[in-house]
Design a protein around this motif. Structure first.
Motif, PDB file in Angstrom:
ATOM      1  N   MET A  20      50.229  15.309  88.588  1.00 33.48           N
ATOM      2  CA  MET A  20      50.552  13.688  88.697  1.00 33.48           C
ATOM      3  C   MET A  20      51.846  14.030  89.843  1.00 33.48           C
ATOM      4  SD  MET A  20      52.747  14.019  84.473  1.00 33.48           S
ATOM      5  CE  MET A  20      53.623  15.122  84.824  1.00 33.48           C
ATOM      6  N   ALA A  21      52.130  12.493  89.977  1.00 37.93           N
ATOM      7  CA  ALA A  21      53.020  12.114  91.031  1.00 37.93           C
ATOM      8  C   ALA A  21      54.269  11.497  90.737  1.00 37.93           C
ATOM      9  CB  ALA A  21      51.872  12.089  92.380  1.00 37.93           C
ATOM     10  N   THR A  22      54.804  12.124  91.545  1.00 29.69           N
ATOM     11  CA  THR A  22      56.769  10.522  90.730  1.00 29.69           C
ATOM     12  C   THR A  22      56.871  10.399  91.975  1.00 29.69           C
ATOM     13  OG1 THR A  22      57.995  13.137  91.444  1.00 29.69           O
ATOM     14  CG2 THR A  22      57.205  12.991  89.415  1.00 29.69           C
ATOM     15  N   TYR A  34      55.361  20.388  96.053  1.00 30.01           N
ATOM     16  CA  TYR A  34      54.300  20.593  95.397  1.00 30.01           C
ATOM     17  C   TYR A  34      54.547  21.920  93.914  1.00 30.01           C
ATOM     18  CZ  TYR A  34      51.188  18.937  99.097  1.00 30.01           C
ATOM     19  OH  TYR A  34      50.785  17.876 100.400  1.00 30.01           O
ATOM     20  N   ILE A  35      54.695  21.320  92.306  1.00 30.26           N
ATOM     21  CA  ILE A  35      54.640  21.952  91.807  1.00 30.26           C
ATOM     22  C   ILE A  35      54.276  22.511  91.003  1.00 30.26           C
ATOM     23  CG2 ILE A  35      56.476  22.872  90.189  1.00 30.26           C
ATOM     24  CD1 ILE A  35      58.492  20.606  90.877  1.00 30.26           C
ATOM     25  N   HIS A  36      53.250  23.653  90.858  1.00 27.16           N
ATOM     26  CA  HIS A  36      52.162  24.458  90.605  1.00 27.16           C
ATOM     27  C   HIS A  36      52.804  24.208  89.314  1.00 27.16           C
ATOM     28  CE1 HIS A  36      49.539  23.656  93.729  1.00 27.16           C
ATOM     29  NE2 HIS A  36      50.571  24.028  94.099  1.00 27.16           N
ATOM     30  N   HIS A  37      51.937  24.732  88.120  1.00 28.44           N
ATOM     31  CA  HIS A  37      51.568  24.713  86.820  1.00 28.44           C
ATOM     32  C   HIS A  37      51.910  26.626  86.429  1.00 28.44           C
ATOM     33  CE1 HIS A  37      53.055  25.560  82.436  1.00 28.44           C
ATOM     34  NE2 HIS A  37      51.460  26.139  81.992  1.00 28.44           N
ATOM     35  N   SER A  38      52.652  27.495  86.293  1.00 27.67           N
ATOM     36  CA  SER A  38      52.713  28.332  86.305  1.00 27.67           C
ATOM     37  C   SER A  38      52.904  29.198  84.508  1.00 27.67           C
ATOM     38  CB  SER A  38      53.740  29.982  86.753  1.00 27.67           C
ATOM     39  OG  SER A  38      53.312  31.007  86.681  1.00 27.67           O
ATOM     40  N   ALA A  55      57.660  23.217  81.981  1.00 31.64           N
ATOM     41  CA  ALA A  55      58.269  23.068  80.474  1.00 31.64           C
ATOM     42  C   ALA A  55      57.564  21.858  79.468  1.00 31.64           C
ATOM     43  CB  ALA A  55      59.822  22.340  80.090  1.00 31.64           C
ATOM     44  N   CYS A  56      57.017  20.803  80.835  1.00 28.84           N
ATOM     45  CA  CYS A  56      56.357  19.846  79.905  1.00 28.84           C
ATOM     46  C   CYS A  56      54.698  20.102  79.793  1.00 28.84           C
ATOM     47  CB  CYS A  56      56.253  18.230  80.513  1.00 28.84           C
ATOM     48  SG  CYS A  56      55.332  19.094  82.585  1.00 28.84           S
ATOM     49  N   PHE A  57      54.400  21.195  79.986  1.00 27.20           N
ATOM     50  CA  PHE A  57      53.497  21.715  79.651  1.00 27.20           C
ATOM     51  C   PHE A  57      53.205  22.601  78.667  1.00 27.20           C
ATOM     52  CE2 PHE A  57      52.468  19.554  84.110  1.00 27.20           C
ATOM     53  CZ  PHE A  57      51.499  18.403  83.383  1.00 27.20           C
ATOM     54  N   ASN A  58      54.381  23.624  78.844  1.00 28.30           N
ATOM     55  CA  ASN A  58      53.862  24.800  78.501  1.00 28.30           C
ATOM     56  C   ASN A  58      54.631  24.597  76.481  1.00 28.30           C
ATOM     57  OD1 ASN A  58      53.681  27.188  79.047  1.00 28.30           O
ATOM     58  ND2 ASN A  58      55.554  27.865  79.788  1.00 28.30           N
ATOM     59  N   ASN A  59      55.270  23.649  76.520  1.00 33.40           N
ATOM     60  CA  ASN A  59      55.799  23.131  74.752  1.00 33.40           C
ATOM     61  C   ASN A  59      55.211  22.054  74.142  1.00 33.40           C
ATOM     62  OD1 ASN A  59      57.411  22.704  72.732  1.00 33.40           O
ATOM     63  ND2 ASN A  59      60.320  22.361  74.046  1.00 33.40           N
ATOM     64  N   PRO A  60      54.127  22.212  73.659  1.00 33.34           N
ATOM     65  CA  PRO A  60      53.131  21.551  72.877  1.00 33.34           C
ATOM     66  C   PRO A  60      54.102  20.219  71.854  1.00 33.34           C
ATOM     67  CG  PRO A  60      53.646  23.101  71.062  1.00 33.34           C
ATOM     68  CD  PRO A  60      54.358  23.599  73.121  1.00 33.34           C
ATOM     69  N   GLU A  61      55.161  20.076  71.781  1.00 34.03           N
ATOM     70  CA  GLU A  61      56.565  18.916  71.170  1.00 34.03           C
ATOM     71  C   GLU A  61      57.015  18.288  72.127  1.00 34.03           C
ATOM     72  OE1 GLU A  61      60.136  21.021  69.545  1.00 34.03           O
ATOM     73  OE2 GLU A  61      59.136  22.291  68.079  1.00 34.03           O
ATOM     74  N   LYS A  89      49.254  20.185  88.676  1.00 34.84           N
ATOM     75  CA  LYS A  89      50.194  20.167  89.422  1.00 34.84           C
ATOM     76  C   LYS A  89      51.324  18.758  89.749  1.00 34.84           C
ATOM     77  CE  LYS A  89      48.609  19.364  93.659  1.00 34.84           C
ATOM     78  NZ  LYS A  89      47.190  19.177  94.886  1.00 34.84           N
ATOM     79  N   LEU A  90      52.513  19.240  90.488  1.00 33.44           N
ATOM     80  CA  LEU A  90      53.604  17.851  90.061  1.00 33.44           C
ATOM     81  C   LEU A  90      53.977  17.736  91.465  1.00 33.44           C
ATOM     82  CD1 LEU A  90      55.099  15.614  88.090  1.00 33.44           C
ATOM     83  CD2 LEU A  90      56.390  17.773  88.129  1.00 33.44           C
ATOM     84  N   MET A  91      53.267  16.367  92.068  1.00 34.76           N
ATOM     85  CA  MET A  91      54.024  16.502  93.284  1.00 34.76           C
ATOM     86  C   MET A  91      54.693  15.186  93.619  1.00 34.76           C
ATOM     87  SD  MET A  91      50.352  15.425  95.537  1.00 34.76           S
ATOM     88  CE  MET A  91      49.295  14.242  94.094  1.00 34.76           C
ATOM     89  N   ASP A  92      55.913  15.938  94.317  1.00 38.65           N
ATOM     90  CA  ASP A  92      57.389  14.753  93.954  1.00 38.65           C
ATOM     91  C   ASP A  92      57.334  14.180  95.542  1.00 38.65           C
ATOM     92  OD1 ASP A  92      59.744  14.174  93.585  1.00 38.65           O
ATOM     93  OD2 ASP A  92      60.914  15.497  94.266  1.00 38.65           O
ATOM     94  N   LEU A  93      56.999  13.372  95.676  1.00 39.48           N
ATOM     95  CA  LEU A  93      56.714  12.011  96.027  1.00 39.48           C
ATOM     96  C   LEU A  93      57.933  11.720  97.441  1.00 39.48           C
ATOM     97  CD1 LEU A  93      54.104  10.259  95.532  1.00 39.48           C
ATOM     98  CD2 LEU A  93      53.720  12.699  96.541  1.00 39.48           C
ATOM     99  N   PRO A  94      57.951  11.597  98.132  1.00 40.32           N
ATOM    100  CA  PRO A  94      59.283  11.036  98.960  1.00 40.32           C
ATOM    101  C   PRO A  94      59.976  10.028  98.884  1.00 40.32           C
ATOM    102  CG  PRO A  94      57.966  11.454 101.343  1.00 40.32           C
ATOM    103  CD  PRO A  94      57.542  12.283  99.434  1.00 40.32           C
TER     104      PRO A  94
END
Length: 720
Positions: free
Chosen positions: A1-3, A37-41, A103-109, A123-128
């Motif tokens: 996902m890119a923001t 770049y934020i990779h889900h752990s 949290a969004c990928f760890n929490n099914p709620e 992977k989350l990409m926070d774009l400028p």
């Protein structure tokens, strides 16, 4: 996902909401610099790495298992240092990677994602922002986001008409930066709580939401007309990301006293009156029941729950489109070739008797001739509109815009492309206008600055440039203005050349960034054309030569070479102007006078000099004024962009020829392979043909079934 998002849209807070932690710095001005770049752990560990980059003025290194506050502190320092150093000699943009349990990928709620494979990695990409996006490092990353699911944040807090339209323009810029279809983008109308301050807030909010959606749809429909069929059905989600983040912190027990104080102080409009009346005055006196009531109310009224529900549906709806085709295409080539080999082998064995062999060879020769004729005719259908355009360019008697539009219309009317509307092909014609408006818009900023004697880029394309580019333009205008005042004729040529060289550098860099955007649109359009073309070829090949099992998959479209803009520098000449001057001249004349001593009776002749003004022209050299610079540069840029058109369409012309040659090579390879297999089978099984058929027919039938299933799997029309 890119923001990504518009100015002050709360994009960083949305990233924090997805992370479930206050990690990204939140500032009033544009804070983000490079791509983060934020990779889900999945194992709940974290690891921060700030890569060494050229000229870095911030701390680089790696850190493990930091606290959330320490991560935010390090990111803040990096971005502060970069933003302070922005300008002509700014360092390379930061390169930051973070591994963190999102949290969004760890929490099914939050996100159930029930339709995704368990092994899916995130992977989350926070774009400028847009200005920093023009940096070459960032732009290279962003243009590879066309396969990412995107969140585009929009600032609903801005209700001023002029400012709001500027934000809508920013949305267009972000969509073009990302490339690909806007259908995969979730437009987040953020800071929606601003309307709660109004007594009739529901009506007021509804009106502004409807207006914003209409404006976004309208500008995308106009400027990205290839997506006009989906611009009215984009996915939107309302959100107030900051109160939603505070509510989230209360729910998970993360510094809930501070979060409650923030909600009570700044967002109590999201808490109902009955809850507020029931709360102790000091948040430190709240019990669990109070915290739960407040967090539940804010989570609902900030649209936090609705946002994650919409995002969950959006991810699951677009996962097949974004992920499956690229996987399938890698598999397609090898699998198609293997299936073809098996079926040709089986067919050769089944037809190995002398009679069947001769019949099969005869069929092959006939089909080969028919295939060659079919490929030639298909190529001409595709080439014809481009050939006509190139001929029109040679004659110079038809408006270029009309010629480009004709190409798109004629392609849409051919048998090959039935089902494609002319709008889908608009990038083939609109790129020249987009580039021209952008470059001339920068020139308008230059003219304004020269006229006012100071930096003045307001309401021009120059105002959208990065700070470094704006500083370069501003300095160039300042020095040129000083040169016109000092009027040192001996340095005119040097001063004019330096001024235009600096302007050219900024304009052509900006054009280069925009070319990346337009090339992504062109690439998507050419790929769409070629997909239809290959489908048309594949259907024709199956009809003419089903025994060949000749597969022409999308893997043949490995690289589409797009035209590059290589503009020369702007040029101008020191002007020679003329002015009229006057000088006093004298001429000898005589006149009759009478003297006193003759009692004025005797006339005498007297010589005298008569003065008169002589008019003459004087030439002098001067630096061109702002109007001359603007008009001359505008004409040059238009001419340079027009010169790109013919090479661009020649490139498409050559590409079609090259693609056809690739198909013909594959046809010849299959023909040789087929002949060899038939000959080998004939020599080996002349006496026991019935047994051969009994052995090979079941395998042939199984191969046919496999091939049919493979064809369905690799047909991207099932996913797009």
């Amino acid at each position: 996902m890119a923001t990504t998002g518009t100015t002050s849209s709360g994009k960083s807070t949305i990233v924090n909401l997805l992370c479930g932690a206050d990690l990204m710095p939140r500032m009033a001005q544009e804070m983000s610099a490079g791509v983060v770049y934020i990779h889900h752990s999945p194992d709940n560990r974290n690891h921060l790495k700030v890569h060494e980059t050229e000229g870095a003025l911030w701390e680089c290194g790696e850190w493990h298992d930091l606290k959330d506050a320490d991560i935010r502190d390090k990111l803040t320092k990096v971005m502060n240092e970069f933003n302070k150093s922005k300008g002509i000699n700014q360092p390379a943009t930061p390169h930051i990677e973070l591994i963190y349990p999102l949290a969004c990928f760890n929490n099914p709620e939050l996100l159930a994602l029930s339709g995704l494979p368990k092994s899916t990695q995130f992977k989350l990409m926070d774009l400028p922002g847009l200005r920093n996006a023009q940096d070459s490092t960032n732009s290279n990353v962003i243009k590879n986001c066309s396969d990412a699911l995107c969140l585009v944040a929009y600032n609903m807090e801005e209700t001023d008409e002029t400012r709001r339209l500027e934000l809508v323009e920013q949305v267009l810029g972000q969509v073009k930066n990302m490339g690909g279809s806007p259908a995969r983008m979730l437009f987040v109308l953020n800071r929606i709580d601003v309307f709660r301050k109004d007594r009739d807030w529901e009506r007021y909010q509804s009106e502004h939401v409807t207006k914003t959606k209409t404006e976004i749809s309208k500008i995308l429909n106009k400027r990205l007309s290839e997506h006009s069929d989906i611009s009215a059905n984009l996915t939107y989600s309302l959100l107030s990301s900051l109160p939603a983040l505070h509510a989230q912190h209360i729910k998970i027990g993360n510094d809930r006293i501070y979060a409650a104080d923030e909600l009570d102080s700044h967002f109590n409009s999201l808490i109902s009156e009955d809850i507020l009346l029931d709360l102790p005055r000091r948040t430190s006196a709240w019990n669990d029941h109070h915290f739960h009531r407040v967090s539940d109310a804010v989570w609902k009224n900030s649209y936090g729950a609705e946002f994650f529900t919409t995002l969950d549906h959006h991810i699951q709806a677009h996962f097949p489109t974004l992920v499956i085709p690229s996987i399938v295409q890698r598999f397609d080539k090898e699998a198609s070739h293997a299936a073809g080999e098996i079926m040709r082998t089986c067919y050769s064995q089944i037809n190995s008797s002398q009679e069947k062999y001769e019949e099969a060879c005869s069929i092959l020769m006939r089909q080969n001739a028919e295939l060659q004729q079919f490929l030639d005719q298909s190529k001409q259908i595709l080439l014809e509109p481009f050939s006509q355009l190139i001929e029109g360019l040679k004659k110079n008697d038809t408006d270029l815009t009309i010629l480009l539009a004709i190409v798109a219309e004629e392609l849409a009317e051919t048998e090959v492309f039935q089902g494609i509307t002319a709008d889908k092909l608009s990038p083939l014609a609109s790129w020249r206008t987009e580039l021209r408006e952008n470059s001339i818009g920068i020139l308008q900023g230059v003219k304004q600055s020269l006229d006012s004697g100071r930096r003045n880029f307001s309401n021009t394309q120059a105002d959208k440039l990065s700070e470094r580019e704006q500083q370069l333009l501003s300095m160039a205008c300042e020095y040129y203005g000083m040169a016109r005042k000092t009027n040192d004729e001996s340095r005119f040529d040097e001063q004019l050349e330096n001024f235009l060289s600096q302007i050219s550098e900024v304009i052509f860099k900006s054009l280069g960034n925009q070319v990346n955007q337009e090339n992504m649109r062109i690439r998507d359009t050419v790929e769409l054309i070629m997909k239809y073309y290959l489908d048309y070829l594949q259907d024709g090949i199956k009809d003419l030569a089903p025994e060949w099992n000749l597969e022409i998959g999308l893997y043949v479209l490995n690289e589409i070479k797009m035209p590059e803009i290589n503009l020369s520098s702007l040029e101008a000449e020191v002007e020679t102007q003329y002015k009229t001057e006057y000088r006093t001249e004298y001429r000898n004349k005589t006149r009759t006078v009478r003297r006193w001593y003759s009692l004025w009776l005797i006339p005498e002749s007297e010589s005298y000099k008569e003065a008169y003004s002589q008019e003459y022209e004087v030439s002098y050299r001067c630096l061109p004024n702002s109007d001359s610079v603007y008009q001359n540069s505008k004409e040059q840029l238009s001419q340079e962009l027009d010169l790109l058109v013919k090479p661009f369409y020649n490139m498409i012309h050559d590409y079609i020829n090259e693609l056809t040659e690739t198909v013909v090579k594959e046809q010849n390879r299959v023909l040789l392979d087929f002949n060899a297999k038939l000959e080998q089978a004939r020599q080996g099984h002349q006496n026991n043909h019935e047994k051969v058929v009994a052995d090979w027919q079941p395998l042939y039938d199984q191969a046919q079934q496999f091939k049919d299933e493979l064809s369905q799997l690799t047909d991207t029309r099932n996913y797009l």
